[in-house]
Motif scaffolding. Structure first.
Motif, PDB file in Angstrom:
ATOM      1  N   THR A 152      -6.261   2.221   6.765  1.00 23.10           N
ATOM      2  CA  THR A 152      -5.746   0.966   7.313  1.00 23.10           C
ATOM      3  C   THR A 152      -6.707   0.301   8.293  1.00 23.10           C
ATOM      4  O   THR A 152      -7.452   0.955   9.013  1.00 23.10           O
ATOM      5  N   SER A 186      -7.051   5.686   9.737  1.00 21.83           N
ATOM      6  CA  SER A 186      -7.124   4.353  10.341  1.00 21.83           C
ATOM      7  C   SER A 186      -8.284   4.267  11.318  1.00 21.83           C
ATOM      8  O   SER A 186      -8.637   5.248  11.974  1.00 21.83           O
ATOM      9  N   ALA A 225     -10.790   9.524   4.606  1.00 19.56           N
ATOM     10  CA  ALA A 225      -9.699   9.506   3.619  1.00 19.56           C
ATOM     11  C   ALA A 225     -10.147  10.139   2.313  1.00 19.56           C
ATOM     12  O   ALA A 225      -9.432  10.946   1.709  1.00 19.56           O
ATOM     13  N   HIS A 247       1.501   0.375  13.351  1.00 21.88           N
ATOM     14  CA  HIS A 247       1.354   1.026  12.057  1.00 21.88           C
ATOM     15  C   HIS A 247       2.237   2.268  11.913  1.00 21.88           C
ATOM     16  O   HIS A 247       2.917   2.451  10.902  1.00 21.88           O
ATOM     17  N   LEU A 294       4.946   2.790   9.029  1.00 18.65           N
ATOM     18  CA  LEU A 294       4.747   3.768   7.966  1.00 18.65           C
ATOM     19  C   LEU A 294       5.872   4.802   7.968  1.00 18.65           C
ATOM     20  O   LEU A 294       6.344   5.234   6.908  1.00 18.65           O
ATOM     21  N   SER A 315       0.827  -1.211   0.000  1.00 17.09           N
ATOM     22  CA  SER A 315       0.000   0.000   0.000  1.00 17.09           C
ATOM     23  C   SER A 315       0.861   1.261   0.000  1.00 17.09           C
ATOM     24  O   SER A 315       0.560   2.229  -0.701  1.00 17.09           O
ATOM     25  N   VAL A 316       1.929   1.239   0.790  1.00 11.27           N
ATOM     26  CA  VAL A 316       2.847   2.383   0.831  1.00 11.27           C
ATOM     27  C   VAL A 316       3.511   2.586  -0.531  1.00 11.27           C
ATOM     28  O   VAL A 316       3.640   3.716  -1.013  1.00 11.27           O
ATOM     29  N   ARG A 355      -2.934   9.068   5.361  1.00 12.47           N
ATOM     30  CA  ARG A 355      -3.298   7.786   5.942  1.00 12.47           C
ATOM     31  C   ARG A 355      -4.329   7.976   7.045  1.00 12.47           C
ATOM     32  O   ARG A 355      -4.156   8.782   7.958  1.00 12.47           O
ATOM     33  N   ILE A 370      -4.383   6.005   2.032  1.00 10.87           N
ATOM     34  CA  ILE A 370      -4.449   4.654   2.589  1.00 10.87           C
ATOM     35  C   ILE A 370      -5.377   4.681   3.798  1.00 10.87           C
ATOM     36  O   ILE A 370      -5.252   5.551   4.666  1.00 10.87           O
TER      37      ILE A 370
END
Length: 337
Positions: free
Chosen positions: A123, A298, A325, A141, A145, A109-110, A296, A121
């Motif tokens: 997560t 989450s 996101a 995470h 990241l 994904s990164v 990102r 992203i």
């Protein structure tokens, strides 16, 4: 003119946890496809099993690049890393193969985000013990990241019902966190938080810094941290043009922010801000990692091993994670340096 939907990469998380389930439940909702193009990075066999568990009317469309995705309700576009032996998968169990798999989904994904192939992203949960069993050298995470993206000390921000909370310290004991509350750190974080909101497209950025001690110390009556470090740090940031006030007593600052008095609060330590956000709305508290080359978001809950594979897990948090996101991705991309 309708804005082009952003492609949101979704690493499916630990296969033995609830990540695959809540992802499939989320992608069965039309409103997700209304705002973005979701792309799952994971294991197709695990996702097919998750579809069976949740009883969703979904089909898997395996793709090798984001450009190949259909991005239509009813079809889940997946970059299949095919790295899980489905016959050995045990829900709710710590497993090296699941820890390694979860890491590989994030790594891919990164790579996609760094290449600009996905615009953000979102997560899902990973498990620290499974990462350790796989000898993956990260505790979570954020650290993962940070290293994969070549960034330093990324900022964590929570958003819930319009309230934004940043964190001066994260995973430190309370004693160590207090030692880290220097005026230099307060100034640095306020400057960085302001830049983070600017990159997200937030025009009004009025910050409050939470107090540490009861009543923010009452000018030294209940502690000197506010007098010696926190207030001087705020003054340094204000001298650099940051719109910030405080320290504001922690028993009222979050309520005030929730009701629009402040655009963001700088929480001094982990639980101070976590409790405020999660008591406001546990399922809709979304974590945004700022300071990375990509956006990102989450969910802010764990793998929930105790209910994994049972179709019990709620997907509200995951849905909100994807929507946030999608909301910020256009401005983040536009404001990227």
């Amino acid at each position: 003119m309708t804005q082009e939907r952003a492609i949101i990469g979704i690493p499916m998380g630990d296969p033995a946890g609830i990540g695959p389930e809540i992802t499939m439940k989320s992608l069965a909702k039309a409103e997700i496809y209304d705002v973005c193009k979701p792309l799952v990075i994971g294991d197709a066999a695990v996702l097919k099993k998750a579809i069976e568990i949740v009883g969703a009317n979904l089909t898997i469309n395996e793709v090798t690049t984001p450009a190949e995705g259909k991005y239509e309700l009813g079809t889940v576009d997946v970059i299949n890393l095919n790295n899980i032996n489905i016959n050995e998968l045990q829900y709710g169990e710590v497993s090296a193969q699941c820890g390694q798999g979860a890491f590989e989904y994030i790594k891919k994904s990164v790579e996609l985000a760094m290449a600009g192939d996905v615009q953000a992203i979102a997560t899902t949960p990973i498990n620290k013990e499974s990462l350790k069993a796989a000898k993956v050298p990260y505790i979570g995470h954020t650290e993962m990241l940070e290293d994969l993206a070549g960034s330093e000390d990324p900022l964590t921000m929570f958003e819930v019902r319009g309230m934004r909370i940043f964190f001066l310290t994260r995973h430190l004991s309370l004693k160590d966190a207090i030692d880290a509350m220097t005026k230099e750190r307060v100034r640095d974080y306020l400057v960085r938080c302001d830049k983070a909101l600017q990159r997200l497209g937030v025009e009004r950025r009025h910050f409050a810094v939470a107090g540490l001690n009861p009543h923010s110390g009452e000018n030294g009556l209940f502690g000197w941290e506010e007098v010696k470090e926190i207030k001087p740090g705020i003054e340094l940031a204000v001298a650099e043009g940051i719109d910030a006030v405080g320290p504001v007593p922690a028993d009222s600052v979050f309520f005030q922010a929730l009701n629009g008095k402040y655009d963001a609060v700088l929480s001094l330590y982990h639980d101070q801000g976590h409790i405020a956000a999660k008591m406001t709305d546990f399922h809709r508290t979304i974590s945004i990692t700022n300071g990375l080359p990509f956006l990102r978001t989450s969910v802010d809950h764990g793998t929930a091993f105790d209910i994994a594979g049972k179709n019990i897990a709620e997907s509200v948090s995951m849905e909100e994670c994807i929507k946030v996101a999608a909301q910020y991705a256009p401005n983040f991309t536009k404001n990227s340096l």
